[in-house]
Scaffold this active site. Structure first.
Site, PDB file in Angstrom:
ATOM      1  N   HIS A  17      40.019  31.374  39.242  1.00  0.00           N
ATOM      2  CA  HIS A  17      40.540  32.271  37.860  1.00  0.00           C
ATOM      3  C   HIS A  17      40.934  31.171  36.818  1.00  0.00           C
ATOM      4  O   HIS A  17      40.648  31.548  35.669  1.00  0.00           O
ATOM      5  CB  HIS A  17      41.794  33.061  38.476  1.00  0.00           C
ATOM      6  CG  HIS A  17      41.141  34.107  39.204  1.00  0.00           C
ATOM      7  ND1 HIS A  17      41.827  34.593  40.371  1.00  0.00           N
ATOM      8  CD2 HIS A  17      39.840  34.942  39.327  1.00  0.00           C
ATOM      9  CE1 HIS A  17      41.415  35.595  41.196  1.00  0.00           C
ATOM     10  NE2 HIS A  17      40.092  35.778  40.605  1.00  0.00           N
ATOM     11  N   LYS A  41      43.070  51.043  45.372  1.00  0.00           N
ATOM     12  CA  LYS A  41      43.108  49.581  45.719  1.00  0.00           C
ATOM     13  C   LYS A  41      44.082  49.104  46.435  1.00  0.00           C
ATOM     14  O   LYS A  41      45.190  49.016  45.640  1.00  0.00           O
ATOM     15  CB  LYS A  41      42.491  48.576  44.777  1.00  0.00           C
ATOM     16  CG  LYS A  41      41.748  47.510  45.489  1.00  0.00           C
ATOM     17  CD  LYS A  41      40.876  46.619  44.659  1.00  0.00           C
ATOM     18  CE  LYS A  41      40.642  45.389  45.038  1.00  0.00           C
ATOM     19  NZ  LYS A  41      39.786  44.260  44.328  1.00  0.00           N
ATOM     20  N   ARG A  90      30.083  32.776  40.823  1.00  0.00           N
ATOM     21  CA  ARG A  90      30.372  31.552  41.748  1.00  0.00           C
ATOM     22  C   ARG A  90      29.055  31.198  42.219  1.00  0.00           C
ATOM     23  O   ARG A  90      28.845  30.036  42.707  1.00  0.00           O
ATOM     24  CB  ARG A  90      31.362  31.987  42.772  1.00  0.00           C
ATOM     25  CG  ARG A  90      32.965  31.928  42.189  1.00  0.00           C
ATOM     26  CD  ARG A  90      33.911  32.610  43.363  1.00  0.00           C
ATOM     27  NE  ARG A  90      33.529  34.031  43.471  1.00  0.00           N
ATOM     28  CZ  ARG A  90      34.186  34.731  44.249  1.00  0.00           C
ATOM     29  NH1 ARG A  90      35.185  34.326  44.883  1.00  0.00           N
ATOM     30  NH2 ARG A  90      33.558  36.126  44.632  1.00  0.00           N
ATOM     31  N   SER A 128      40.377  35.099  46.158  1.00  0.00           N
ATOM     32  CA  SER A 128      41.520  35.425  46.519  1.00  0.00           C
ATOM     33  C   SER A 128      41.568  36.092  47.810  1.00  0.00           C
ATOM     34  O   SER A 128      42.536  36.010  48.635  1.00  0.00           O
ATOM     35  CB  SER A 128      41.790  36.633  45.636  1.00  0.00           C
ATOM     36  OG  SER A 128      41.933  36.168  44.275  1.00  0.00           O
TER      37      SER A 128
HETATM   38  O1  PNS Z   1      38.812  40.794  40.701  1.00  0.00           O
HETATM   39  P1  PNS Z   1      37.918  41.854  40.832  1.00  0.00           P
HETATM   40  O2  PNS Z   1      38.424  42.583  41.957  1.00  0.00           O
HETATM   41  O3  PNS Z   1      36.329  41.533  41.265  1.00  0.00           O
HETATM   42  O4  PNS Z   1      37.824  42.863  39.461  1.00  0.00           O
HETATM   43  C1  PNS Z   1      37.106  44.076  39.375  1.00  0.00           C
HETATM   44  C2  PNS Z   1      37.237  44.726  37.987  1.00  0.00           C
HETATM   45  C3  PNS Z   1      38.775  44.869  37.658  1.00  0.00           C
HETATM   46  C4  PNS Z   1      36.672  43.902  36.919  1.00  0.00           C
HETATM   47  C5  PNS Z   1      36.631  46.120  38.143  1.00  0.00           C
HETATM   48  O5  PNS Z   1      36.964  46.995  39.558  1.00  0.00           O
HETATM   49  C6  PNS Z   1      37.096  46.981  37.249  1.00  0.00           C
HETATM   50  O6  PNS Z   1      36.738  46.771  35.941  1.00  0.00           O
HETATM   51  N1  PNS Z   1      37.590  48.243  37.397  1.00  0.00           N
HETATM   52  C7  PNS Z   1      37.908  49.055  36.331  1.00  0.00           C
HETATM   53  C8  PNS Z   1      37.243  50.466  36.702  1.00  0.00           C
HETATM   54  C9  PNS Z   1      35.992  50.491  36.029  1.00  0.00           C
HETATM   55  O7  PNS Z   1      35.834  50.343  34.725  1.00  0.00           O
HETATM   56  N2  PNS Z   1      34.995  50.756  36.746  1.00  0.00           N
HETATM   57  C10 PNS Z   1      33.592  51.045  36.103  1.00  0.00           C
HETATM   58  C11 PNS Z   1      32.864  49.560  36.114  1.00  0.00           C
HETATM   59  S1  PNS Z   1      31.646  49.688  37.513  1.00  0.00           S
END
Ligand code: PNS
Length: 161
Positions: A17, A41, A90, A128
């Protein structure tokens, strides 16, 4: 002014990150690191802890701001007046999920684009979830997280929760 959002769970933040955050901060005038606060979550670290870890690590970079967000990412981007979302790739296994998310976000708001940065090769295996597993079972995660946040991980996995 070019402003971008780098969103994620950061549970916890890893060296992968941080590589992406520092590289993105050089590409944009302002980078907002959005830390997802999602009641659905279950995270190992509270949103306050995840924000604090990122603040410690970015305190010397003036164009990086750390902010928690909940709800939809596109709404957070709009609220921040940012039109660019940065995500890291990645490996090919990340691609399907990331493509779906980027296209969903564009469907919701056509004014917001996602740009992908490829992970540096030396961090391509870092996640993570690996840090959490290693910490839980007493493995060595020192190469996965910046040394400044080792105390947070130790505290988080000292058996008290
Ligand atoms: O680090 P991560 O868990 O891969 O991040 C995921 C994240 C936070 C980018 C994603 O879950 C997110 O944007 N969540 C907010 C809800 C949202 O907007 N969902 C619609 C997009 S599919």
């Amino acid at each position: 002014m070019k402003k971008a959002i780098y969103p994620g769970s950061f549970d916890p933040v890893t060296v992968g990150h941080m590589d992406l955050i520092m590289r993105s901060a050089k590409m944009f005038d302002e980078l907002v690191v959005g830390v997802l606060d999602n009641y659905r979550k279950q995270c190992a670290f509270s949103v306050e802890e995840r924000v604090e870890m990122l603040e410690v690590l970015t305190k010397d970079v003036p164009n990086i701001k750390i902010k928690a967000f909940s709800g939809l990412l596109v709404d957070f981007a709009k609220q921040e007046d940012a039109h660019i979302i940065v995500r890291g790739l990645r490996a090919i296994t990340d691609f399907e999920y990331e493509l779906q998310m980027a296209q969903t976000n564009r469907q919701i708001d056509g004014g917001i684009d996602t740009v992908f940065l490829t992970a540096s090769a030396e961090y391509s295996y870092v996640s993570s979830s690996a840090v959490r597993e290693l910490a839980l079972f007493g493995g060595d995660y020192s190469g996965f997280v910046p040394c400044e946040i080792m105390p947070y991980i130790k505290k988080g996995f000292d058996g008290s929760r």
